[in-house]
Motif scaffolding. Sequence first.
Motif, short mmCIF file in Angstrom:
data_model
loop_
_atom_site.label_atom_id
_atom_site.label_comp_id
_atom_site.label_asym_id
_atom_site.label_seq_id
_atom_site.Cartn_x
_atom_site.Cartn_y
_atom_site.Cartn_z
N GLY A 118 0.80 -1.03 -0.14
CA GLY A 118 -0.07 -0.11 -0.13
C GLY A 118 0.87 1.19 -0.07
O GLY A 118 1.99 1.20 0.16
N PRO A 119 0.16 2.57 -0.14
CA PRO A 119 1.14 3.54 -0.39
C PRO A 119 1.56 4.08 0.96
O PRO A 119 2.83 4.33 0.99
N ALA A 120 1.22 3.78 2.17
CA ALA A 120 1.81 3.88 3.47
C ALA A 120 2.96 3.06 3.59
O ALA A 120 3.98 3.50 4.05
N GLN A 121 2.99 1.75 3.01
CA GLN A 121 3.90 0.83 3.22
C GLN A 121 5.04 1.38 2.26
O GLN A 121 6.53 1.31 2.65
N ARG A 122 4.82 1.83 1.18
CA ARG A 122 5.80 2.53 0.17
C ARG A 122 6.54 3.53 0.80
O ARG A 122 8.01 3.57 0.70
N VAL A 123 5.81 4.30 1.69
CA VAL A 123 6.61 5.52 2.21
C VAL A 123 7.48 5.08 3.39
O VAL A 123 8.79 5.52 3.35
N VAL A 124 6.94 4.08 4.05
CA VAL A 124 7.80 3.56 5.15
C VAL A 124 9.05 2.90 4.53
O VAL A 124 9.93 3.23 4.92
N ILE A 125 8.92 2.04 3.49
CA ILE A 125 10.02 1.43 3.15
C ILE A 125 10.99 2.37 2.44
O ILE A 125 12.25 2.30 2.71
N GLY A 126 10.36 3.52 1.74
CA GLY A 126 11.28 4.51 1.05
C GLY A 126 12.09 5.12 2.21
O GLY A 126 13.26 5.35 2.03
N LEU A 127 11.57 5.33 3.27
CA LEU A 127 12.30 6.14 4.42
C LEU A 127 13.21 5.14 5.11
O LEU A 127 14.34 5.58 5.46
N SER A 128 12.94 3.92 5.19
CA SER A 128 13.62 2.86 5.93
C SER A 128 15.11 2.55 5.01
O SER A 128 15.89 2.25 5.73
N ILE A 129 15.06 2.93 3.83
CA ILE A 129 16.41 2.82 3.12
C ILE A 129 17.43 3.69 3.42
O ILE A 129 18.49 3.48 3.33
N ILE A 130 16.92 4.85 3.73
CA ILE A 130 17.81 6.23 4.01
C ILE A 130 18.72 5.72 5.05
O ILE A 130 20.03 5.64 5.09
N PRO A 131 18.17 5.12 6.50
CA PRO A 131 19.11 4.61 7.44
C PRO A 131 20.08 3.46 7.14
O PRO A 131 21.28 3.49 7.67
N ILE A 132 19.56 2.66 6.18
CA ILE A 132 20.51 1.54 5.63
C ILE A 132 21.36 1.94 4.84
O ILE A 132 22.73 1.53 5.10
N LEU A 133 21.35 3.12 3.91
CA LEU A 133 22.59 3.52 3.04
C LEU A 133 23.47 4.15 4.04
O LEU A 133 24.53 4.17 3.78
N VAL A 134 22.93 5.10 5.02
CA VAL A 134 23.63 5.93 5.95
C VAL A 134 24.65 4.86 6.77
O VAL A 134 25.98 5.24 6.61
N GLY A 135 23.94 3.70 7.28
CA GLY A 135 24.68 2.82 7.88
C GLY A 135 25.81 2.18 7.19
O GLY A 135 26.91 1.95 7.53
N ALA A 136 25.54 1.71 5.99
CA ALA A 136 26.32 1.05 5.02
C ALA A 136 27.56 2.01 4.84
O ALA A 136 28.67 1.51 4.71
N SER A 137 27.37 3.29 4.56
CA SER A 137 28.31 4.19 4.52
C SER A 137 29.44 4.42 5.55
O SER A 137 30.48 5.01 5.30
N LEU A 138 28.85 4.18 6.70
CA LEU A 138 29.73 4.29 8.18
C LEU A 138 30.55 3.06 8.14
O LEU A 138 31.55 3.29 8.87
N LEU A 139 30.26 1.74 7.77
CA LEU A 139 30.69 0.51 8.12
C LEU A 139 32.38 0.83 7.76
O LEU A 139 33.31 0.33 8.62
N PRO A 140 32.88 1.50 6.74
CA PRO A 140 34.29 1.38 6.50
C PRO A 140 35.05 2.44 7.40
O PRO A 140 36.22 2.32 7.28
N LEU A 141 34.28 3.23 8.05
CA LEU A 141 34.88 4.00 9.15
C LEU A 141 35.69 3.37 10.27
O LEU A 141 36.32 3.92 11.04
#
Lengths: 65, 547
Positions: free
Chosen positions: A37-60
């Motif tokens: 549903g549309p709300a699920q799409r929003v939540v999934i979209g927003l959840s990808i942001i911390p995953i990307l940020v987290g992945a970029s922090l791993l090499p540090l």
Amino acid sequence: MVTKRWLGIGFIALGVIGIFGAFVNDIFSLTDYQGIGPAQRVVIGLSIIPILVGASLLPLGDKPA
Amino acid sequence: MVERFKKNPAAAVAAVLIGLALLAYLGYLAIYFNYAIKLFQFPFDYDQGEGHELLDTIMLARGEWPYQNADRYPFYSSNYPPLFHVFIIPLIWIFGPQYWTGRLVAFLSSLITAGILGYAVYREQTVKRWWLIALCTLMYPASNYVYHIGPLLRQHIFMILFEAAAVVLMAATLSNEEKDGRKRPIWLLWVMIFLLIAGYTKQLAYATVAALYIFWFLRDMKRSVLWGIGFAAVTGAVFLAINISTDNQWWNNTIAANLNEFIPAQAIGLYRQWFSLHMMITLVAAGYAVYQLYFERLSIYAIWFVLTAVNSVTAGTWGAGESYFVTTIAASIVCTGLAFSRMLERLETDPPEWVNRIPINAHSALLILIPILFLWQANTVFHMPTGSEFTRAIARMTGRPDVTWVAPQTSCSADRDPEPLPYVDDAFVLIGRPPTVEDRLAGEQIAAEILKGDTPAFAEEAGFNLRVGREVVTNPTQLRNLNLAGLLDKTEMVTMLEDKAFDTVIFRAQFYPPEVLVAIGQNYEQTNLIQMNGFVYCIYRPDNSGQ
């Protein structure tokens, strides 16, 4: 002391929990709605942001968070 | 001084720009004081809900909880924690139930908060730059949102005072502990007390509590968990004690009935407005947070900014609004001050290699750029009463109209034509313009309507009954909340309305549950319309035509 790597893992976990949370209603059959549903799409979209940020922090590595 | 400026014209330009920026923000401070003083003199609700907060204070001053069973007469209960009102009690004891008491406490707390934010910037600077500290301090009351709600009898701005105090004291405590290795449990205890006060002023402080504990967890995992357990235990014990002594009404009113529906369009609109008004400090704070995330340790201010910015999505719930962004604004001001301080210090003491290769003096350029950015920020938060030729000229000079055309808000009468208001605000919604003598006279006229009957008015605002010394009946927004949560039995209220037990009914927004509105519609008739503060108040009397 928490390191940047662990902070990254924390962000990734947050994002994964967010995506999982978007499907809680479906998993426990709380709704008859089929598909993503549309709300699920929003939540999934927003959840990808911390995953990307987290992945970029791993090499540090062991730098303090 | 003149010789110095002749040798370094860039410093002269920077000094002039800094002077102009300080002047602009001092101007906003004067506008803030003008608004506050006008509000202190206004003895009715300016923002709906102020009178109910005054009533909460009166009840607490009498030793009663404001968390009542709203099923029964006078159908009143509060959904706000008590501490803001508790702080006002001494003023109520001395001066009586006056609106200005709570407005003064809120206004002073906003000024102290501004000072705390300035101090946060000050204590992190190696070389003290007073102009930058002053600009950061003055930025807080210059925000449209702080201006709108700062001098109101509302608890929100008071919560932010203790949030800011807790965050800044936490930053100072951990930084001092790291410097000399000496633990400071008493300081930490004060941090916890400030957090507790913030939380028991308004529930929204949970975001700052979370930010503070996340920061602490990153620095000192074990101690943060141990103190966190203690803090949760004390918070829970206080909660339980109030709930027991109010026979579960504390839970019903502040938690169960306080979960309103989320309106996505409202949240998106407020995010857009917040960003467009506070663009400079928001972008600099975001940049500072990203820099710290990748290149150094995260500060408490960066975490505070990010977490409260995310939590501001709750501004999209029914009954919430712009005030939910004010904690984020406070955090972004500190981050902006720290970012600029750090950049200037770096360029003075240890400039990066690339800086030496560019043909301009980066330090001088930054000294010119910072006040320009603050001037740009001053322009984006533009708000000003335009009752004088001087202020109208300033409005015109910045490309704005010298009046705002707005139609009076009404829920219970025919729409009215827009009227010119001598007030201009890039974030103008319904509040911000100082109340006038006409508004006060209108309030007195509405209060006089109650005296035509013998009973208290069934009124959406508390101020009119308070003004004429009658009991306050109902809290419409809380009745609405309780009704939606299935926690309101309307039988007694509807029966009293059907029996025409109230000689006067006063509407402003018709927030009452539908059954209550129907009972009024069937048993009362509209007799008068009075406009105050840009709202049309509708007066109703018992309809005896059918008898």
